[in-house]
Scaffold this motif. Structure first.
Motif, PDB file in Angstrom:
ATOM      1  N   GLY A 109       0.776  -1.233   0.000  1.00  0.00           N
ATOM      2  CA  GLY A 109       0.000   0.000   0.000  1.00  0.00           C
ATOM      3  C   GLY A 109       0.804   1.277   0.000  1.00  0.00           C
ATOM      4  O   GLY A 109       0.225   2.347   0.276  1.00  0.00           O
ATOM      5  N   ASP A 110       2.081   1.264  -0.331  1.00  0.00           N
ATOM      6  CA  ASP A 110       2.877   2.482  -0.389  1.00  0.00           C
ATOM      7  C   ASP A 110       2.506   3.260  -1.663  1.00  0.00           C
ATOM      8  O   ASP A 110       2.783   2.828  -2.784  1.00  0.00           O
ATOM      9  CB  ASP A 110       4.366   2.130  -0.396  1.00  0.00           C
ATOM     10  CG  ASP A 110       5.246   3.342  -0.125  1.00  0.00           C
ATOM     11  OD1 ASP A 110       4.812   4.460  -0.443  1.00  0.00           O
ATOM     12  OD2 ASP A 110       6.368   3.164   0.385  1.00  0.00           O
ATOM     13  N   ILE A 111       1.854   4.430  -1.474  1.00  0.00           N
ATOM     14  CA  ILE A 111       1.339   5.200  -2.614  1.00  0.00           C
ATOM     15  C   ILE A 111       2.487   5.732  -3.470  1.00  0.00           C
ATOM     16  O   ILE A 111       2.417   5.727  -4.705  1.00  0.00           O
ATOM     17  CB  ILE A 111       0.462   6.362  -2.126  1.00  0.00           C
ATOM     18  CG1 ILE A 111      -0.684   5.825  -1.259  1.00  0.00           C
ATOM     19  CG2 ILE A 111      -0.102   7.135  -3.303  1.00  0.00           C
ATOM     20  CD1 ILE A 111      -1.600   4.874  -1.977  1.00  0.00           C
ATOM     21  N   LYS A 112       3.551   6.204  -2.839  1.00  0.00           N
ATOM     22  CA  LYS A 112       4.670   6.775  -3.580  1.00  0.00           C
ATOM     23  C   LYS A 112       5.307   5.742  -4.497  1.00  0.00           C
ATOM     24  O   LYS A 112       5.583   6.012  -5.689  1.00  0.00           O
ATOM     25  CB  LYS A 112       5.696   7.328  -2.596  1.00  0.00           C
ATOM     26  CG  LYS A 112       6.880   7.987  -3.260  1.00  0.00           C
ATOM     27  CD  LYS A 112       7.835   8.546  -2.224  1.00  0.00           C
ATOM     28  CE  LYS A 112       9.048   9.198  -2.911  1.00  0.00           C
ATOM     29  NZ  LYS A 112      10.003   9.743  -1.898  1.00  0.00           N
ATOM     30  N   LEU A 113       5.546   4.553  -3.962  1.00  0.00           N
ATOM     31  CA  LEU A 113       6.147   3.503  -4.796  1.00  0.00           C
ATOM     32  C   LEU A 113       5.189   3.023  -5.877  1.00  0.00           C
ATOM     33  O   LEU A 113       5.616   2.669  -6.991  1.00  0.00           O
ATOM     34  CB  LEU A 113       6.577   2.330  -3.918  1.00  0.00           C
ATOM     35  CG  LEU A 113       7.819   2.573  -3.049  1.00  0.00           C
ATOM     36  CD1 LEU A 113       8.088   1.356  -2.176  1.00  0.00           C
ATOM     37  CD2 LEU A 113       9.034   2.844  -3.935  1.00  0.00           C
ATOM     38  N   GLN A 114       3.890   3.019  -5.591  1.00  0.00           N
ATOM     39  CA  GLN A 114       2.923   2.624  -6.613  1.00  0.00           C
ATOM     40  C   GLN A 114       2.933   3.588  -7.793  1.00  0.00           C
ATOM     41  O   GLN A 114       2.929   3.177  -8.959  1.00  0.00           O
ATOM     42  CB  GLN A 114       1.521   2.540  -5.999  1.00  0.00           C
ATOM     43  CG  GLN A 114       1.338   1.363  -5.057  1.00  0.00           C
ATOM     44  CD  GLN A 114      -0.051   1.321  -4.446  1.00  0.00           C
ATOM     45  OE1 GLN A 114      -0.879   2.203  -4.735  1.00  0.00           O
ATOM     46  NE2 GLN A 114      -0.310   0.338  -3.603  1.00  0.00           N
ATOM     47  N   ASN A 115       2.952   4.907  -7.484  1.00  0.00           N
ATOM     48  CA  ASN A 115       3.021   5.898  -8.566  1.00  0.00           C
ATOM     49  C   ASN A 115       4.331   5.769  -9.348  1.00  0.00           C
ATOM     50  O   ASN A 115       4.357   5.904 -10.578  1.00  0.00           O
ATOM     51  CB  ASN A 115       2.881   7.304  -7.992  1.00  0.00           C
ATOM     52  CG  ASN A 115       1.527   7.528  -7.357  1.00  0.00           C
ATOM     53  OD1 ASN A 115       0.533   6.881  -7.732  1.00  0.00           O
ATOM     54  ND2 ASN A 115       1.456   8.432  -6.387  1.00  0.00           N
ATOM     55  N   LEU A 116       5.418   5.519  -8.605  1.00  0.00           N
ATOM     56  CA  LEU A 116       6.716   5.374  -9.260  1.00  0.00           C
ATOM     57  C   LEU A 116       6.734   4.170 -10.192  1.00  0.00           C
ATOM     58  O   LEU A 116       7.222   4.245 -11.335  1.00  0.00           O
ATOM     59  CB  LEU A 116       7.810   5.246  -8.199  1.00  0.00           C
ATOM     60  CG  LEU A 116       9.253   5.103  -8.724  1.00  0.00           C
ATOM     61  CD1 LEU A 116       9.662   6.355  -9.478  1.00  0.00           C
ATOM     62  CD2 LEU A 116      10.216   4.866  -7.566  1.00  0.00           C
ATOM     63  N   LEU A 117       6.154   3.050  -9.746  1.00  0.00           N
ATOM     64  CA  LEU A 117       6.133   1.858 -10.587  1.00  0.00           C
ATOM     65  C   LEU A 117       5.181   2.013 -11.764  1.00  0.00           C
ATOM     66  O   LEU A 117       5.442   1.468 -12.853  1.00  0.00           O
ATOM     67  CB  LEU A 117       5.748   0.644  -9.740  1.00  0.00           C
ATOM     68  CG  LEU A 117       6.777   0.233  -8.669  1.00  0.00           C
ATOM     69  CD1 LEU A 117       6.248  -0.910  -7.827  1.00  0.00           C
ATOM     70  CD2 LEU A 117       8.092  -0.182  -9.335  1.00  0.00           C
ATOM     71  N   ASN A 118       4.087   2.737 -11.588  1.00  0.00           N
ATOM     72  CA  ASN A 118       3.189   3.005 -12.712  1.00  0.00           C
ATOM     73  C   ASN A 118       3.894   3.834 -13.797  1.00  0.00           C
ATOM     74  O   ASN A 118       3.746   3.566 -15.004  1.00  0.00           O
ATOM     75  CB  ASN A 118       1.932   3.723 -12.231  1.00  0.00           C
ATOM     76  CG  ASN A 118       1.032   2.812 -11.418  1.00  0.00           C
ATOM     77  OD1 ASN A 118       1.058   1.585 -11.578  1.00  0.00           O
ATOM     78  ND2 ASN A 118       0.232   3.397 -10.537  1.00  0.00           N
ATOM     79  N   ARG A 119       4.636   4.834 -13.356  1.00  0.00           N
ATOM     80  CA  ARG A 119       5.380   5.643 -14.328  1.00  0.00           C
ATOM     81  C   ARG A 119       6.465   4.802 -15.004  1.00  0.00           C
ATOM     82  O   ARG A 119       6.717   4.932 -16.208  1.00  0.00           O
ATOM     83  CB  ARG A 119       5.999   6.838 -13.609  1.00  0.00           C
ATOM     84  CG  ARG A 119       6.693   7.822 -14.542  1.00  0.00           C
ATOM     85  CD  ARG A 119       7.117   9.045 -13.788  1.00  0.00           C
ATOM     86  NE  ARG A 119       8.065   8.726 -12.733  1.00  0.00           N
ATOM     87  CZ  ARG A 119       8.560   9.623 -11.884  1.00  0.00           C
ATOM     88  NH1 ARG A 119       8.182  10.892 -11.958  1.00  0.00           N
ATOM     89  NH2 ARG A 119       9.410   9.252 -10.948  1.00  0.00           N
ATOM     90  N   TYR A 120       7.097   3.927 -14.247  1.00  0.00           N
ATOM     91  CA  TYR A 120       8.117   3.051 -14.822  1.00  0.00           C
ATOM     92  C   TYR A 120       7.495   2.092 -15.837  1.00  0.00           C
ATOM     93  O   TYR A 120       8.086   1.807 -16.890  1.00  0.00           O
ATOM     94  CB  TYR A 120       8.790   2.265 -13.694  1.00  0.00           C
ATOM     95  CG  TYR A 120       9.914   1.382 -14.142  1.00  0.00           C
ATOM     96  CD1 TYR A 120      11.063   1.910 -14.728  1.00  0.00           C
ATOM     97  CD2 TYR A 120       9.832   0.000 -13.983  1.00  0.00           C
ATOM     98  CE1 TYR A 120      12.099   1.086 -15.139  1.00  0.00           C
ATOM     99  CE2 TYR A 120      10.862  -0.831 -14.390  1.00  0.00           C
ATOM    100  CZ  TYR A 120      11.996  -0.273 -14.966  1.00  0.00           C
ATOM    101  OH  TYR A 120      13.015  -1.090 -15.373  1.00  0.00           O
TER     102      TYR A 120
END
Length: 381
Positions: A109-120
């Motif tokens: 549930g880490d939002i920052k890492l989720q956004n980062l992985l979506n951009r990746y």
């Protein structure tokens, strides 16, 4: 020579105790490489690689049949599977465990890492799309280059020789046919040299047999010489295989039917090409024919009008001024009356009507021109 005193029991025991403490700490370099050890393979494949594929996020599969981040993980492992240096493998493993930790935190549930992985993931999708288009363009270029260099059989043949039988003449000639001809020529020269060597040996062998027979006849008489002559013939039979040094090359089957079909196809292609030229298409042959000219020693004696007429004859058009020039010079045309129909000369009534229309237009233009010259321009107030 000085005598070395024996060590006391206490120092010996002390050294043994120190050696027992240091020996387990000594580095032991295994004979087997690290990438073949179970201590390296099992954690890397079952913990790291399997964990990365299991916890890899992303639902955007795009044109791929798997998640893009999983695809990237597979490509990186495939790229680094041949790394044999320990420090380089360690760097890649540290990065892999760092990714695994990030995937787990994003899954929790880490939002920052989720956004980062979506951009990746979007970045990987864009990169994959660019790679796919590059491959398609490269395939198209390779296909065009292959078509430009493809061998064409126009129906002619290469005459048979000692090295090969009748062969089709391909333009451009493939490299394997050239290599075959060259190899067979070299092999024929080698066989000929071997044949000459064997023939010389056979001649020497025959001379020896004759000499032996003559000596036996003179030494033991005719009866004994006849018996020994049979042995000499046996020796000659043994030398006979030496003259079998030459051999004929295997020829290709006749390609007469395919040559006839190639000639038919060439005539059909040229006919279709001429038809496209007459309909207005400009082909490579059209441009090449336009750029041609008479030889220099003939062109030097030609007048400018003759040069212009020569250019008109080389045009693909059969109507208008080009058709008129061709008809006047007796050039064969597919539609010999086309230039008359285009100029209105095929029918006398049509020609008279067009001439009357042209005369009326000229008279009306002249009247309007004179009227515009007589009327003064209005003065501006």
């Amino acid at each position: 020579m000085p005598v070395v005193p024996n060590l006391l029991p206490c120092p010996v025991a002390h050294r043994i105790r120190i050696a027992s403490l240091i020996s387990p700490l000594r580095r032991v370099r295994p004979r087997t490489p690290f990438y073949e050890l179970s201590a390296h393979r099992v954690p890397t494949l079952w913990s790291l690689y399997r964990g990365l594929l299991r916890h890899a996020p992303g639902e955007n599969a795009s044109d791929l049949l798997f998640h893009l981040i999983r695809f990237r993980v597979r490509m990186l492992f495939r790229k680094n599977q041949h790394v044999v240096k320990a420090h380089a493998a360690k760097e890649q493993l540290v990065m892999g465990y760092k990714w695994l930790e990030s995937f787990k935190r994003a899954e929790q549930g880490d939002i920052k890492l989720q956004n980062l992985l979506n951009r990746y993931e979007r970045m990987i999708a864009t990169k994959c799309e660019k790679t796919v288009w590059k491959m398609r363009i490269l395939e198209a270029f390779n296909w065009e280059a292959k078509l430009r260099k493809r061998p064409i059989f126009k129906g002619s043949f290469i005459r048979p020789s000692f090295e090969h039988n009748l062969l089709p003449r391909l333009i451009p000639q493939p490299a394997h046919i050239t290599g075959m001809i060259v190899r067979r020529r070299v092999a024929r020269v080698r066989r000929w040299e071997q044949r000459e060597t064997l023939r010389a040996g056979h001649t020497i062998c025959g001379m020896r047999v004759s000499l032996s027979t003559a000596l036996l006849k003179s030494a033991q008489g005719e009866a004994v010489g006849a018996a020994q002559f049979t042995k000499g013939r046996m020796l000659e039979d043994q030398c006979r295989p030496m003259c079998r040094g030459d051999c004929t090359s295997k020829g290709t089957p006749l390609v007469g039917p395919s040559g006839k079909q190639a000639r038919r196809d060439r005539i059909a292609n040229k006919t279709a090409q001429r038809q496209r030229e007459r309909s207005g298409e400009v082909t490579t042959a059209t441009i090449k024919r336009r750029r041609n000219a008479p030889p220099a020693h003939i062109q030097e004696l030609m007048t400018p009008r003759q040069i212009l007429m020569d250019r008109a004859v080389r045009e693909a058009s059969e109507g208008g001024w080009s058709g008129t020039v061709k008809a006047r010079m007796g050039v064969h045309m597919h539609m010999s009356e086309k230039w008359k129909a285009e100029g209105g000369w095929e029918d006398q009534k049509t020609k008279k009507r067009l001439d009357d229309m042209e005369r009326e237009i000229r008279v009306e233009n002249e009247r309007r021109r004179k009227g515009s010259q007589l009327d003064p321009a209005p003065l501006s107030e």
